[in-house]
Design an enzyme around this catalytic site. Structure first.
Site, short mmCIF file in Angstrom:
data_model
loop_
_atom_site.label_atom_id
_atom_site.label_comp_id
_atom_site.label_asym_id
_atom_site.label_seq_id
_atom_site.Cartn_x
_atom_site.Cartn_y
_atom_site.Cartn_z
CD GLU A 1 3.25 -11.35 36.28
OE1 GLU A 1 2.86 -11.67 36.13
OE2 GLU A 1 4.46 -10.90 35.82
CG HIS B 1 9.32 -7.95 36.44
ND1 HIS B 1 9.35 -9.08 36.22
CD2 HIS B 1 9.10 -6.58 35.72
CE1 HIS B 1 8.28 -8.67 35.40
NE2 HIS B 1 7.92 -7.37 35.07
CG ASP C 1 -14.99 -18.00 32.81
OD1 ASP C 1 -13.62 -18.27 32.57
OD2 ASP C 1 -15.72 -18.55 32.82
CE LYS D 1 2.16 -13.61 31.95
NZ LYS D 1 3.20 -12.66 32.97
P1 NDP Z 1 -26.52 -16.52 34.24
O1 NDP Z 1 -26.65 -18.10 34.11
O2 NDP Z 1 -25.99 -16.74 35.57
O3 NDP Z 1 -26.93 -15.72 33.45
C1 NDP Z 1 -27.42 -13.92 33.43
C2 NDP Z 1 -28.36 -13.92 34.66
O4 NDP Z 1 -28.18 -12.49 34.96
C3 NDP Z 1 -29.71 -14.76 33.93
O5 NDP Z 1 -30.23 -15.11 35.34
C4 NDP Z 1 -30.42 -12.90 34.41
O6 NDP Z 1 -31.41 -13.33 34.12
C5 NDP Z 1 -29.44 -12.01 34.36
N1 NDP Z 1 -29.75 -10.72 34.34
C6 NDP Z 1 -30.66 -10.10 35.14
N2 NDP Z 1 -30.42 -8.49 34.44
C7 NDP Z 1 -29.87 -8.98 33.49
C8 NDP Z 1 -29.07 -7.56 31.88
N3 NDP Z 1 -29.63 -6.13 32.09
N4 NDP Z 1 -29.14 -8.80 31.28
C9 NDP Z 1 -28.34 -9.33 30.83
N5 NDP Z 1 -29.36 -10.67 32.08
C10 NDP Z 1 -29.64 -10.11 32.78
O7 NDP Z 1 -24.54 -15.90 33.32
P2 NDP Z 1 -24.20 -16.47 31.80
O8 NDP Z 1 -25.15 -16.78 30.83
O9 NDP Z 1 -23.92 -15.22 31.54
O10 NDP Z 1 -23.21 -17.26 31.90
C11 NDP Z 1 -22.07 -16.60 32.86
C12 NDP Z 1 -21.09 -18.24 33.17
O11 NDP Z 1 -21.53 -18.94 32.65
C13 NDP Z 1 -20.13 -17.64 33.94
O12 NDP Z 1 -20.02 -17.91 35.08
C14 NDP Z 1 -19.38 -18.57 32.94
O13 NDP Z 1 -18.12 -18.65 33.70
C15 NDP Z 1 -19.84 -20.03 32.91
N6 NDP Z 1 -19.22 -20.66 31.55
C16 NDP Z 1 -18.39 -20.05 31.22
C17 NDP Z 1 -18.54 -20.99 29.98
C18 NDP Z 1 -17.61 -20.51 28.38
O14 NDP Z 1 -16.83 -19.66 28.60
N7 NDP Z 1 -17.32 -21.72 27.48
C19 NDP Z 1 -19.27 -22.21 28.86
C20 NDP Z 1 -20.34 -22.77 30.25
C21 NDP Z 1 -20.81 -21.53 31.38
P3 NDP Z 1 -32.91 -13.87 33.61
O15 NDP Z 1 -33.16 -15.90 33.39
O16 NDP Z 1 -34.03 -13.47 33.78
O17 NDP Z 1 -32.79 -13.46 31.76
#
Ligand code: NDP
Length: 419
Positions: free
Chosen positions: A76, A369, A272, A256
């Protein structure tokens, strides 16, 4: 058109199938395959191509005393110019102060057709230690990082629903996946220990315990325009912010404008943006009435701005690590934690809001704009870079700025108007 079993094909096979079925040309194929296919192919299903969005940087931001350059991925025109303009006005008053609460995300185990809600509520509260332990056992690494499930709440909802809310510190991640894993484990616990079935177990995007706030204090004199003095502009901005409190139609557009700035930084940071959009709009309606998210007031000769938003972004997780451009953008932003990213985002929202409101209550939004729109219009009707400067000046001073006028101006510049 039958493309099954499309999802089972590899990238080349999918492309060949599409080419054949849709009659795509070699030129189409070159466009699709022009960029590296590896990241997309690993990230999503049925990958076809990278769809690029221009990225620029907003400037003039001063947040908690530090100057920031803010990468923005947006199609945009005028978003980056407006953000930079808003940030410049605010910087004249010393910049933006930003802060965050602790980062607690919330997930729900939702139970339906509950016949004895009072008893179930009591039992869930009695089970608090087991519930927290079960949640944490489902993702122990977050506990090692100092996070994990911290508290519970039970809400009795209309239509015989009960929601068991679990609040989780996800540290540097947005946490959706880890929260969902924890919630599903808790749902199993409730079935085994209490014989209680659940309808679903999923995070809530209304992250109202993960808030960021930006404030600013602007001397009204810096708001002066050709037509209005600074105090008048400030008073009109205050009225605009009040209108967004009382009218959801105005509030939707007001918000918005705020999200124009925030979404594009969320995207550039690899996060996200749908999650942030749903979070922010749900927060805007938290008292049952959809309202503007920012608040502007006058104190003495200063315009005071305030914006508080839920911003459950991650600094890690999702596809952030895989996305080299997101990593680069973190470095451009000079942020190294999710909280710092939240501070930038809420500050961008405040600056974007100021720029929009100032334009709306003074000269109107269209002038600024259309300046940028004129360029896009000319490019869309085939203007070359060499023609652009002259053509843009002519189009901007034309009574009507549209494609037809843009075409006419180009014809005149090219001497093609003699037929
Ligand atoms: P992940 O599943 O990638 O989990 C976070 C990862 O980061 C884990 O593997 C964790 O390791 C690692 N990590 C490394 N350092 C850190 C730290 N300092 N603190 C926390 N974690 C760390 O992502 P999220 O659980 O954050 O989920 C986000 C994703 O989920 C986005 O892509 C989103 O689009 C999607 N999503 C969104 C939904 C919604 O908004 N309603 C529903 C479902 C999915 P370890 O495993 O060792 O802990």
């Amino acid at each position: 058109m039958n493309l099954t079993p499309f999802y089972k094909q590899n990238y080349e096979q999918r492309l060949a199938m599409l080419k054949e079925k849709l009659g795509l040309t070699d030129v189409d194929e070159a466009l699709i395959t022009g960029k590296t296919a590896t990241l997309g192919n690993q990230t999503i299903e049925n990958y076809l191509m990278d769809f690029s969005i221009p990225e620029g940087v907003a400037v003039n931001f001063k947040i908690n005393g530090k100057e920031k350059v803010v990468p923005m991925a947006t199609e945009e025109p005028s978003v980056i110019a407006a953000a930079s303009n808003g940030a410049k006005i605010i910087a004249a008053g010393g910049g933006i102060q930003a802060s965050t609460t602790e980062r607690l995300m919330m997930g729900q185990v939702l139970m339906a057709n509950v016949q004895k809600p009072v008893q179930l509520t009591q039992r869930l509260l009695q089970y608090k230690p087991e519930i927290l332990q079960t949640a944490n056992d489902a993702h122990p690494s977050i506990v090692k990082r100092g996070g994990g499930a911290k508290k519970i709440r039970v809400r009795k909802l209309a239509h015989q629903f009960i929601s068991l809310d679990i609040f989780i510190d996800t540290k540097e991640a947005m946490g959706a996946n880890m929260i969902n894993a924890m919630l599903e484990a808790v749902a199993k616990l409730l079935k085994v220990k209490l014989g209680q079935t659940s309808l679903m177990a999923i995070l809530s995007n209304l992250a109202d315990e993960c808030l960021a706030t930006a404030t600013c204090r602007i001397p009204v004199k810096v708001l002066t325009t050709k037509q209005l003095n600074g105090k008048e502009v400030a008073q009109r901005i205050v009225l605009a912010s009040e209108a967004a409190q009382v009218d959801p139609y105005r509030a939707a557009t007001h918000n918005k404008g705020i999200m124009n700035g925030i979404d594009v930084v969320v995207m550039a940071s690899g996060n996200d943006w749908r999650a942030i959009e749903s979070s922010v709009h749900a927060y805007a309606a938290r008292d049952g009435h959809y309202r503007g998210l920012s608040c502007w007031q006058i104190e003495n000769d200063f315009l005071i701005g305030n914006l508080t938003l839920p911003l459950p972004v991650g600094f890690v997780g999702g596809s952030i690590k895989l996305n080299q451009k997101a990593q680069l953008n973190h470095r451009i932003l000079q942020v190294s934690t999710a909280k710092e990213l939240e501070e930038v985002l809420v500050s961008v929202g405040l600056a974007q809001n100021l720029a929009a409101l100032k334009a709306l209550v003074s000269e109107g939004i269209q002038r600024g704009h259309m300046h940028l729109q004129a360029k896009s219009l000319l490019l869309s009707v085939g203007a070359t870079t060499a023609e652009l400067a002259d053509a843009q000046a002519k189009l901007e001073s034309a009574p009507v700025i549209d494609q037809q006028t843009a075409r006419q101006i180009l014809k005149e510049l090219r001497g093609e108007n003699n037929e």
